[in-house]
Structure formats: C-alpha cells, structure tokens
Design an enzyme around this catalytic site. Structure first.
Site, PDB file in Angstrom:
ATOM      1  N   HIS A 215      61.580  43.976  19.442  1.00 60.32           N
ATOM      2  CA  HIS A 215      62.930  43.697  18.950  1.00 60.32           C
ATOM      3  C   HIS A 215      63.895  43.497  20.125  1.00 60.32           C
ATOM      4  O   HIS A 215      64.645  42.510  20.163  1.00 60.32           O
ATOM      5  CB  HIS A 215      63.442  44.854  18.084  1.00 60.32           C
ATOM      6  CG  HIS A 215      62.692  45.009  16.805  1.00 60.32           C
ATOM      7  ND1 HIS A 215      62.949  46.035  15.925  1.00 60.32           N
ATOM      8  CD2 HIS A 215      61.695  44.285  16.251  1.00 60.32           C
ATOM      9  CE1 HIS A 215      62.154  45.925  14.875  1.00 60.32           C
ATOM     10  NE2 HIS A 215      61.375  44.885  15.053  1.00 60.32           N
TER      11      HIS A 215
ATOM     12  N   SER B 295      59.794  39.786  13.465  1.00 59.86           N
ATOM     13  CA  SER B 295      61.058  40.438  13.808  1.00 59.86           C
ATOM     14  C   SER B 295      61.507  40.184  15.241  1.00 59.86           C
ATOM     15  O   SER B 295      62.703  40.113  15.503  1.00 59.86           O
ATOM     16  CB  SER B 295      60.981  41.942  13.537  1.00 59.86           C
ATOM     17  OG  SER B 295      59.866  42.518  14.171  1.00 59.86           O
TER      18      SER B 295
END
Length: 198
Positions: free
Chosen positions: A176, A125
C-alpha cells in the site's frame, strides 16, 4: 471538454478483468486458500527470488483473497479510477496504475527478503493506492480537488485505510505504502493541469 458524458473504459476493463479472474478461480478452487492462489499467480517471495518467477509481481494484481477483498478493492478502483482516468487520460492512467502496483509489490518483496519472511500476497490495492497517491498530487496542483473528489477526502481515505491495515492481520501495508509513493511520484512526472483559456 465535458467529462460527464465520457466513459472511463480502462477502469471498466480493469474492474471487469478482476471480476472475471475471481469468478474463474472460484469455479475451480478456494480463493481464500494461499496454496491455491500461489498455484495461480499470487506473489510468493521464494518463487519470485529463488525461482525467478517475476511475472507474479504482475499477475498478483488481478488476484483477490475472497469476495470481500475483491469487493472492497473494486469499489475503490471504480470510484477513484473513473475520476482519474477522465482527468489524466488513458495512457498515463494505466502507467500510474500498473507501475504503482509493481512498485508496491517490489517494496513488499524487498522488505520480506530482508526480514527473512515468506509471504503470499495478492490484490489490486497497491495499484489502487498508486491512484490515491497520484490524485493527492493532482489535488494539490488543482488547489483542492480532482473532479468530484476533494483533497481532504483523499487524505481521510488514506489515513483510514492505512489505519485499518496497520490494525488488521493479513494486510500487505508495504505494498500500500509503496504504491502510494510511486503514484505520487509518477503524477509529478506525468500530470500537467489544463490551463484555462480566456
């Protein structure tokens, strides 16, 4: 050149590699088990800092905690990666993907060390958020869109995903955010829109 008939081979290879690694690990253990994942290359701050096992910052990009984690990331990688790779080219695409992933892991690691926490983390991610960050910049330069993906759609995706991460447990939000910022900066350095010729 028309991108409709071209294939994003790097994106296909990345998705395939993640799936193969997941299936391989699923045959020999439980991918939801943090200890098992650490044994097979997941990020663990103590091992990286004290054991100098820096390779974990890379290997963790190919590991996922369970099928849902894998599925969600691979859908995003497939959609965003395909569009971006055809727009920016293979080499720059791979640079943004991997450097963003490493950047996200680095930010997460530094924060955990400062907080005195020991966290097991894995997943693509951070690298995928790097693609989102890069595509945001590309959308700005292209006045609103990148391929079939609109700038508004990207912003909505970022807000929705960050909100999900901040309201859920077990999500590495700093990876992230680090990936997102790294991807945006890398796109500023690497992306030059094609100029139309009369």
């Amino acid at each position: 050149m028309d991108n409709k008939n071209k294939k994003a081979v790097c994106t296909i290879a990345l998705v395939a590699a993640n799936i193969i690694v997941f299936l391989g690990l699923s045959f020999i253990g439980r991918t939801e088990d943090a200890e098992f994942m650490v044994q097979h290359g997941a990020m663990y701050d103590l091992y990286v800092v004290n054991g100098h096992q820096y390779y974990r910052m890379f290997t963790s990009l190919f590991l996922h905690f369970g099928v849902n984690h894998l599925f969600n990331n691979m859908v995003m990688l497939g959609v965003l990666g395909w569009t971006m790779e055809l727009e920016i080219g293979k080499i720059r695409y791979l640079i943004i993907y991997f450097v963003s992933g490493l950047g996200g892991n680095m930010l997460s690691l530094c924060w955990n060390v400062l907080e005195g926490e020991s966290v097991v983390s894995a997943g693509a991610s951070g690298a995928i958020f790097g693609l989102v960050g890069a595509m945001l910049y590309m959308a700005i330069r292209n006045r609103g869109s990148v391929g079939n993906v609109s700038g508004r759609g990207l912003i909505f995706m970022v807000v929705l995903t960050l909100y999900y991460g901040l309201t859920s447990s077990g999500v590495d939000n700093l990876a992230h955010i680090g990936g997102l910022v790294a991807g945006f900066i890398l796109a500023v350095l690497l992306y030059h829109p094609r100029r139309a010729h009369a």
